[in-house]
Design a protein around this motif. Structure first.
Motif, PDB file in Angstrom:
ATOM      1  N   ASP A 100      29.524  54.929  35.077  1.00 33.09           N
ATOM      2  CA  ASP A 100      28.831  56.172  35.429  1.00 33.09           C
ATOM      3  C   ASP A 100      29.742  57.131  36.207  1.00 33.09           C
ATOM      4  OD1 ASP A 100      28.960  54.867  37.861  1.00 33.09           O
ATOM      5  OD2 ASP A 100      26.795  54.646  38.095  1.00 33.09           O
ATOM      6  N   ARG A 101      30.987  57.209  35.770  1.00 37.94           N
ATOM      7  CA  ARG A 101      31.972  58.132  36.356  1.00 37.94           C
ATOM      8  C   ARG A 101      32.205  57.880  37.842  1.00 37.94           C
ATOM      9  NH1 ARG A 101      30.051  63.801  33.572  1.00 37.94           N
ATOM     10  NH2 ARG A 101      30.815  63.378  31.465  1.00 37.94           N
ATOM     11  N   GLY A 102      32.221  56.610  38.221  1.00 37.53           N
ATOM     12  CA  GLY A 102      32.681  56.271  39.553  1.00 37.53           C
ATOM     13  C   GLY A 102      31.632  56.101  40.620  1.00 37.53           C
ATOM     14  N   LEU A 103      30.373  56.159  40.265  1.00 35.92           N
ATOM     15  CA  LEU A 103      29.328  56.003  41.277  1.00 35.92           C
ATOM     16  C   LEU A 103      29.064  54.532  41.602  1.00 35.92           C
ATOM     17  CD1 LEU A 103      26.764  58.734  40.160  1.00 35.92           C
ATOM     18  CD2 LEU A 103      28.351  58.812  42.100  1.00 35.92           C
ATOM     19  N   ASN A 104      29.021  53.685  40.583  1.00 42.16           N
ATOM     20  CA  ASN A 104      28.742  52.262  40.773  1.00 42.16           C
ATOM     21  C   ASN A 104      29.803  51.436  40.056  1.00 42.16           C
ATOM     22  OD1 ASN A 104      25.870  52.218  42.086  1.00 42.16           O
ATOM     23  ND2 ASN A 104      25.706  53.674  40.387  1.00 42.16           N
ATOM     24  N   TRP A 105      30.250  50.373  40.720  1.00 43.14           N
ATOM     25  CA  TRP A 105      31.362  49.580  40.224  1.00 43.14           C
ATOM     26  C   TRP A 105      31.037  48.088  40.221  1.00 43.14           C
ATOM     27  CZ3 TRP A 105      36.150  51.959  38.972  1.00 43.14           C
ATOM     28  CH2 TRP A 105      36.238  53.321  39.309  1.00 43.14           C
ATOM     29  N   THR A 106      31.643  47.367  39.288  1.00 43.76           N
ATOM     30  CA  THR A 106      31.635  45.911  39.291  1.00 43.76           C
ATOM     31  C   THR A 106      33.079  45.443  39.274  1.00 43.76           C
ATOM     32  OG1 THR A 106      31.490  45.855  36.882  1.00 43.76           O
ATOM     33  CG2 THR A 106      29.414  45.731  38.122  1.00 43.76           C
ATOM     34  N   ALA A 107      33.339  44.254  39.829  1.00 44.12           N
ATOM     35  CA  ALA A 107      34.700  43.739  39.929  1.00 44.12           C
ATOM     36  C   ALA A 107      34.850  42.460  39.130  1.00 44.12           C
ATOM     37  CB  ALA A 107      35.068  43.487  41.384  1.00 44.12           C
ATOM     38  N   ALA A 108      35.990  42.301  38.477  1.00 41.49           N
ATOM     39  CA  ALA A 108      36.289  41.093  37.709  1.00 41.49           C
ATOM     40  C   ALA A 108      37.694  40.621  38.063  1.00 41.49           C
ATOM     41  CB  ALA A 108      36.187  41.364  36.211  1.00 41.49           C
ATOM     42  N   GLU A 109      37.858  39.323  38.229  1.00 39.03           N
ATOM     43  CA  GLU A 109      39.170  38.758  38.473  1.00 39.03           C
ATOM     44  C   GLU A 109      39.957  38.667  37.167  1.00 39.03           C
ATOM     45  OE1 GLU A 109      38.836  35.020  40.438  1.00 39.03           O
ATOM     46  OE2 GLU A 109      37.691  35.832  42.123  1.00 39.03           O
ATOM     47  N   THR A 110      41.268  38.826  37.271  1.00 37.36           N
ATOM     48  CA  THR A 110      42.157  38.670  36.123  1.00 37.36           C
ATOM     49  C   THR A 110      43.079  37.482  36.376  1.00 37.36           C
ATOM     50  OG1 THR A 110      44.084  39.958  36.844  1.00 37.36           O
ATOM     51  CG2 THR A 110      42.176  41.193  35.987  1.00 37.36           C
ATOM     52  N   PRO A 111      43.716  36.944  35.325  1.00 31.43           N
ATOM     53  CA  PRO A 111      44.672  35.858  35.513  1.00 31.43           C
ATOM     54  C   PRO A 111      46.060  36.305  35.946  1.00 31.43           C
ATOM     55  CG  PRO A 111      44.410  36.316  33.184  1.00 31.43           C
ATOM     56  CD  PRO A 111      43.414  37.191  33.900  1.00 31.43           C
ATOM     57  N   VAL A 112      46.263  37.615  36.124  1.00 33.01           N
ATOM     58  CA  VAL A 112      47.558  38.108  36.595  1.00 33.01           C
ATOM     59  C   VAL A 112      47.755  37.654  38.039  1.00 33.01           C
ATOM     60  CG1 VAL A 112      48.950  40.163  37.051  1.00 33.01           C
ATOM     61  CG2 VAL A 112      47.475  40.077  35.031  1.00 33.01           C
ATOM     62  N   PRO A 113      48.890  37.050  38.382  1.00 35.85           N
ATOM     63  CA  PRO A 113      49.101  36.536  39.734  1.00 35.85           C
ATOM     64  C   PRO A 113      48.995  37.613  40.806  1.00 35.85           C
ATOM     65  CG  PRO A 113      50.724  35.617  38.230  1.00 35.85           C
ATOM     66  CD  PRO A 113      50.008  36.706  37.479  1.00 35.85           C
ATOM     67  N   ALA A 114      48.463  37.225  41.954  1.00 31.37           N
ATOM     68  CA  ALA A 114      48.339  38.119  43.107  1.00 31.37           C
ATOM     69  C   ALA A 114      48.681  37.302  44.362  1.00 31.37           C
ATOM     70  CB  ALA A 114      46.939  38.718  43.165  1.00 31.37           C
ATOM     71  N   GLY A 115      47.973  37.570  45.472  1.00 31.30           N
ATOM     72  CA  GLY A 115      48.210  36.819  46.692  1.00 31.30           C
ATOM     73  C   GLY A 115      49.407  37.275  47.492  1.00 31.30           C
ATOM     74  N   ASP A 116      49.961  38.432  47.158  1.00 33.80           N
ATOM     75  CA  ASP A 116      51.132  38.965  47.844  1.00 33.80           C
ATOM     76  C   ASP A 116      51.111  40.481  47.669  1.00 33.80           C
ATOM     77  OD1 ASP A 116      54.179  38.040  48.791  1.00 33.80           O
ATOM     78  OD2 ASP A 116      54.147  39.955  47.731  1.00 33.80           O
ATOM     79  N   PRO A 117      51.554  41.256  48.662  1.00 38.00           N
ATOM     80  CA  PRO A 117      51.526  42.719  48.525  1.00 38.00           C
ATOM     81  C   PRO A 117      52.314  43.249  47.342  1.00 38.00           C
ATOM     82  CG  PRO A 117      51.860  42.107  50.820  1.00 38.00           C
ATOM     83  CD  PRO A 117      51.968  40.842  50.023  1.00 38.00           C
ATOM     84  N   ALA A 118      53.231  42.459  46.781  1.00 37.52           N
ATOM     85  CA  ALA A 118      54.055  42.915  45.662  1.00 37.52           C
ATOM     86  C   ALA A 118      53.500  42.505  44.308  1.00 37.52           C
ATOM     87  CB  ALA A 118      55.479  42.377  45.809  1.00 37.52           C
ATOM     88  N   LYS A 119      52.376  41.782  44.278  1.00 34.79           N
ATOM     89  CA  LYS A 119      51.864  41.226  43.027  1.00 34.79           C
ATOM     90  C   LYS A 119      50.499  41.786  42.665  1.00 34.79           C
ATOM     91  CE  LYS A 119      53.984  36.637  43.683  1.00 34.79           C
ATOM     92  NZ  LYS A 119      53.660  35.189  43.806  1.00 34.79           N
ATOM     93  N   GLY A 120      50.253  41.890  41.376  1.00 31.56           N
ATOM     94  CA  GLY A 120      48.933  42.283  40.914  1.00 31.56           C
ATOM     95  C   GLY A 120      48.983  43.007  39.588  1.00 31.56           C
ATOM     96  N   VAL A 121      47.886  43.681  39.258  1.00 35.67           N
ATOM     97  CA  VAL A 121      47.813  44.510  38.053  1.00 35.67           C
ATOM     98  C   VAL A 121      48.303  45.908  38.407  1.00 35.67           C
ATOM     99  CG1 VAL A 121      46.314  45.517  36.315  1.00 35.67           C
ATOM    100  CG2 VAL A 121      45.901  43.174  37.098  1.00 35.67           C
ATOM    101  N   PHE A 122      49.307  46.373  37.715  1.00 38.51           N
ATOM    102  CA  PHE A 122      49.903  47.673  38.009  1.00 38.51           C
ATOM    103  C   PHE A 122      49.425  48.762  37.059  1.00 38.51           C
ATOM    104  CE2 PHE A 122      52.476  44.999  40.531  1.00 38.51           C
ATOM    105  CZ  PHE A 122      53.183  45.767  41.435  1.00 38.51           C
ATOM    106  N   ALA A 123      49.008  48.384  35.856  1.00 35.95           N
ATOM    107  CA  ALA A 123      48.608  49.397  34.887  1.00 35.95           C
ATOM    108  C   ALA A 123      47.557  48.835  33.947  1.00 35.95           C
ATOM    109  CB  ALA A 123      49.815  49.884  34.083  1.00 35.95           C
ATOM    110  N   LEU A 124      46.680  49.729  33.494  1.00 32.35           N
ATOM    111  CA  LEU A 124      45.646  49.412  32.526  1.00 32.35           C
ATOM    112  C   LEU A 124      45.756  50.366  31.347  1.00 32.35           C
ATOM    113  CD1 LEU A 124      42.621  49.139  34.995  1.00 32.35           C
ATOM    114  CD2 LEU A 124      43.786  47.213  33.890  1.00 32.35           C
ATOM    115  N   ALA A 125      45.276  49.908  30.195  1.00 31.53           N
ATOM    116  CA  ALA A 125      45.168  50.771  29.015  1.00 31.53           C
ATOM    117  C   ALA A 125      43.963  50.304  28.208  1.00 31.53           C
ATOM    118  CB  ALA A 125      46.431  50.705  28.163  1.00 31.53           C
TER     119      ALA A 125
END
Length: 351
Positions: A217-242
């Protein structure tokens, strides 16, 4: 659709294997370098309008525009912006564009031009020292969003209904709580992406899990999903989506530190981001940008400082097809694709 399939087939046919340190194709499709004339600038912001027109946004407050396929570039930087870091640009055509500067407090700003960069209007300057804006995305020529790292425990969303001429902060009630250390990455202008008139996705890292947040709805309400991309560090995570539509999407990232490996650097979704599964054969290193080839159901590119990867099966398997350094990639409806990055690098996909 036929043109997109043909383009994807050509890429698949001429792509070289990962071990080869060469271009996308020996005989055909390849990145053709264009001289930006700005080797001192890193261009993490890129907007491909068509084969002739593209916009770049980068360090030192630099905005460049070409209308002749990259043969020449005009410096159309906003006056007095030399101290800003532009990380995203969204162009509607050769004359109208919006650029985002990142940073804490007032360093986060938005500018818009309606005359090809001859003049600019500053339409937003962040008044909150706790906010840090990373990316922006538009649904159409009027409606768009920008996202900030969490403020008071939640990602902050900025909204425009007039093409970036004015902005307002959306209520935080519909945003789930951020994880400890969670943030977005202003690496390619692709940590916030849209598909269709209302769907938008936000990529995160730095927390215990790399997540993708989705709003219908253009940013009013959001849901979150975990991905298998490694995280747990300020340098790690998802950097781009398409997303090629509101259902099928790609996520790329990893660990941006060059001395660290990036296993499981890509993931795919077939349900609009509700669930994500790891790529069976991901890119071999950190990737910061991604784009679907227009009108193709399975072909997409991922780029990063270590090279370009191609998938022809919707993100399940990737292979490295170029070893040049690029931070971001963008494709236009006329099948043209552009990439840009450090040391003023910019290229167009050609055959």
């Amino acid at each position: 659709m036929a043109a997109g399939v043909a383009c994807a087939a050509a890429l698949a046919a001429v792509a070289v294997p990962a071990a080869a340190a060469g271009p996308l194709g020996h005989r055909g499709v390849h990145w053709a370098a264009k001289d930006s004339g700005a080797p001192q600038v890193r261009f993490r912001g890129l907007s491909a309008v068509d084969r002739d027109t593209a916009w770049l946004a980068g360090t030192q407050g630099t905005v460049l525009r070409t209308t002749d396929g990259g043969t020449s570039w005009r410096n159309v930087s906003p006056p007095g912006a030399g101290g800003l870091q532009f990380r995203d640009v969204e162009a509607f055509d050769a004359r109208r564009a919006v650029v985002l500067a990142i940073g804490e407090g007032e360093d986060s700003r938005v500018y818009r031009t309606d005359d090809g960069g001859a003049t600019w209007t500053e339409s937003f300057r962040n008044p909150d020292p706790k906010a840090f804006y990373d990316c922006m995305a538009f649904f159409d020529r009027r409606h768009g969003l920008a996202m900030s790292d969490p403020v008071d425990g939640r990602f902050r969303i900025l909204s425009t209904r007039d093409g970036g001429r004015s902005w307002r902060v959306l209520p935080a009630a519909g945003m789930p709580a951020a994880l400890d250390g969670e943030a977005g990455f202003a690496a390619s202008g692709q940590c916030l992406v849209t598909s269709g008139p209302k769907d938008v996705w936000l990529a995160t890292g730095g927390g215990a899990h790399a997540r993708v947040l989705h709003s219908a709805d253009r940013g009013l309400n959001w849901t979150a999903a975990e991905t298998p991309v490694p995280a747990g560090d300020p340098a790690k995570g998802v950097f781009a989506l398409a997303f090629r539509d509101r259902t099928h999407g790609l996520a790329v990232g990893g660990d941006y530190r060059p001395d660290q490996s990036s296993p499981r650097a890509a993931a795919v979704t077939a349900d609009g981001g509700r669930t994500w599964r790891p790529a069976a054969s991901p890119p071999p290193a950190y990737r910061s940008g991604a784009a679907w080839l227009p009108h193709s159901r399975g072909a997409a590119l991922a780029v990063g400082p270590g090279g370009t990867d191609l998938t022809t099966d919707g993100g399940r398997t990737w292979r490295t097809v170029d070893t040049g350094s690029y931070d971001t990639v963008d494709c236009a409806p006329d099948l043209s694709c552009w990439a840009s990055g450090e040391q003023g690098r910019v290229a167009r996909l050609e055959r």
